[in-house]
Design an enzyme around this catalytic site. Structure first.
Site, PDB file in Angstrom:
ATOM      1  N   ASP A  79       0.816  -1.222   0.000  1.00 17.20           N
ATOM      2  CA  ASP A  79       0.000   0.000   0.000  1.00 17.20           C
ATOM      3  C   ASP A  79       0.845   1.265   0.000  1.00 17.20           C
ATOM      4  OD1 ASP A  79      -2.282  -1.685   0.337  1.00 17.20           O
ATOM      5  OD2 ASP A  79      -1.832  -1.775   2.470  1.00 17.20           O
TER       6      ASP A  79
ATOM      7  N   LYS B 149       2.304   2.462  -5.098  1.00 17.21           N
ATOM      8  CA  LYS B 149       3.042   2.077  -6.315  1.00 17.21           C
ATOM      9  C   LYS B 149       2.271   2.444  -7.575  1.00 17.21           C
ATOM     10  CE  LYS B 149       3.005  -2.102  -4.619  1.00 17.21           C
ATOM     11  NZ  LYS B 149       2.662  -1.905  -3.208  1.00 17.21           N
TER      12      LYS B 149
ATOM     13  N   GLY C 242      -4.662  -4.266  -4.400  1.00 17.89           N
ATOM     14  CA  GLY C 242      -5.768  -3.406  -4.800  1.00 17.89           C
ATOM     15  C   GLY C 242      -5.297  -1.981  -4.875  1.00 17.89           C
ATOM     16  N   HIS C 243      -5.601  -1.316  -5.964  1.00 19.15           N
ATOM     17  CA  HIS C 243      -5.403   0.119  -5.960  1.00 19.15           C
ATOM     18  C   HIS C 243      -6.529   0.781  -6.721  1.00 19.15           C
ATOM     19  CE1 HIS C 243      -2.619  -1.631  -8.980  1.00 19.15           C
ATOM     20  NE2 HIS C 243      -3.331  -0.859  -9.757  1.00 19.15           N
TER      21      HIS C 243
ATOM     22  N   GLN D 137       2.021  -5.807  -3.341  1.00 22.24           N
ATOM     23  CA  GLN D 137       2.379  -5.888  -1.915  1.00 22.24           C
ATOM     24  C   GLN D 137       3.720  -5.151  -1.684  1.00 22.24           C
ATOM     25  OE1 GLN D 137       1.326  -9.324  -3.313  1.00 22.24           O
ATOM     26  NE2 GLN D 137      -0.626  -8.354  -3.011  1.00 22.24           N
TER      27      GLN D 137
END
Ligand code: IMP
Length: 439
Positions: A13, A16, A40-41, A226
């Site tokens: 988180d 990136k 997840g982004h 990650q």
């Protein structure tokens, strides 16, 4: 050769996606090498926010080819939903999305197994996984009974392959808890083959393609998921994910030789966060009025995939130094600096002690890591809103002093600073190697 990797340098988180988004117009291909829908982004495109889980962030640049590599694990139903969302936003994926035929499929029972394994671990042993079936799918892969995407297309043999998984040790774990182990291999095979069939136009031998494209002079950006401290070998084991998140993971996860990589960017938050259990030496557990909650509120620190509140703390310079040793960053990108805009004082962890003695690096044993005492330095805050600043020299002097100290402690240059979520809220440090790459 200008292939570049962007990897997370903390517990995930780190932002990136924003760094990749900024860089990828200079690349022809963006490739992801590990993990799956645990990542997840959220990317704002037009008026809509898209939550991406499998697809790398470069997807919003129409000329960029997108690769989901062999080292990833795929939840086919979620992946199809993600692609459908992108298509309805007008993103054309034809001829530019390539999914490895060797990526492993997360079968429905892998998600049940994830929950069963977490329950069985008890309070102290729970990893706090995303419950997306990641661990069991990598377990099946390592046990050589997993299902590759290419095989999922073969409906005639698929039911036998799934029955084989169900009759083995993973199936036994399922049967111990409920009758899920009685799952109908034929029905699962039918669904899986239908979903794989819809993905068929994108399925390819991506290792061959990437090597060909690199030989042809195309630039590839490798996007990690990650973060380094969640790496299955080098992270805070066993409280880690099940793949190699360090830069080295891209060689196995994409079929790329290390000689094809020209540099690595590390992405760090200006402070530290972590989701799930496990050691986090600089965590601030100081209640609703404390600095930890202030970081969480100002940084909107809630998981994109699970919505869980993230654990928050000061920048951990020792863990960051350790991550730098494992990845040898050319340059560091520090995101979310603006979250620190309103603090009178800011702390940086510059050392660890264990049972009173100074230690170097991150201990291999979680029980030791839990007992680490951080050694802090205190720097003055800047108390100025940085979100509108676009040039390095316009940053407050105390913010520059903070960044310089981070750079000293980690031993890497800082090439970029993020001061807000928008693509434009990024400051490139003049004279850095990142600035040279962006010329
Ligand atoms: P898993 O990857 O779902 O097996 O979860 C293992 C550990 O990695 C848990 O602590 C998760 O919270 C953490 N994790 C997995 N994916 C991410 C991510 O994308 N960001 C942050 N933490 C993650």
């Amino acid at each position: 050769m200008r292939n570049l990797a962007v990897v997370g340098a903390q517990w995930g988180d780190e932002g990136k996606g924003k760094v990749v988004d900024l860089l990828c117009e200079r690349f022809d291909v963006v490739a992801r090498f590990q993990g799956g829908p645990n990542a997840g982004h959220t990317v704002k495109f037009g008026e809509t926010c898209h939550a991406l889980h499998h697809v790398p962030s470069g997807v919003f640049r129409p000329d960029v080819r997108i690769v989901i590599g062999n080292g990833t694990v795929l939840d086919l139903a979620r992946l199809l939903e993600e692609l459908e969302g992108l298509r309805s936003a007008g993103i054309d994926l034809t001829g530019r999305l390539f999914i490895s035929d060797r990526a492993h499929v997360i079968l429905p029972m892998m998600k049940e197994l994830d929950a069963i394994q977490e329950d069985a671990a008890g309070t102290g042993g729970k990893i706090g996984t995303t419950l997306r079936g990641i661990g069991p799918t990598y377990q099946a892969k390592a046990a050589r009974i997993g299902l590759r995407l290419g095989e999922a297309l073969k409906e005639d043999t698929l039911a036998d392959r799934i029955a084989n998984i169900l009759s083995g040790p993973l199936g036994n774990q399922l049967r111990q808890v409920d009758n899920a182990g009685q799952a109908d291999a034929v029905a699962i095979a039918k669904d899986t083959a239908a979903m794989a069939g819809r993905l068929k136009p994108y399925i390819a031998d991506t290792a061959l393609l990437l090597n060909q494209w690199s030989d042809d002079g195309l630039g590839i950006l490798f996007e990690g998921a990650q973060g380094t401290l969640l790496d299955v070998d080098h992270g805070s084991y066993p409280f880690v994910t099940s793949s190699n998140t360090v830069t080295g993971g891209l060689c196995g996860g994409l079929g790329i030789a290390p000689t094809l990589l020209s540099g690595v960017l590390g992405v760090f938050k200006a402070y530290t966060t972590r989701v799930g259990s496990g050691p986090m030496p600089t965590e601030l557990e100081d209640g609703p009025d404390g600095f930890g909650q202030k970081l969480r509120d100002r940084g909107h620190e809630y998981g994109t995939t699970t919505g869980r509140p993230r654990r928050c703390g000061w920048f951990d310079g020792v863990a960051a130094w350790y991550a730098h040793r494992l990845n040898r960053f050319e340059s560091a990108c520090i995101t979310l600096l603006d979250v620190l805009d309103d603090f009178d004082h800011i702390l940086i962890c510059t050392g660890y002690t264990l049972d009173g003695d100074p230690i170097t690096g991150f201990p291999s044993c979680a029980a030791d890591a839990e007992r680490i005492e951080p050694v802090y330095e205190t720097l003055p805050g800047w108390k100025i809103d940085t979100t509108g600043i676009r040039k390095w020299e316009d940053l407050p002097a105390n913010a520059i002093a903070y960044l310089d100290r981070l750079s000293d402690v980690v031993g890497v240059e800082i090439g970029m600073v993020g001061v807000g979520p928008d693509r434009t809220q990024s400051i490139i440090r003049p004279g850095s190697s990142l600035a040279a790459r962006l010329k």
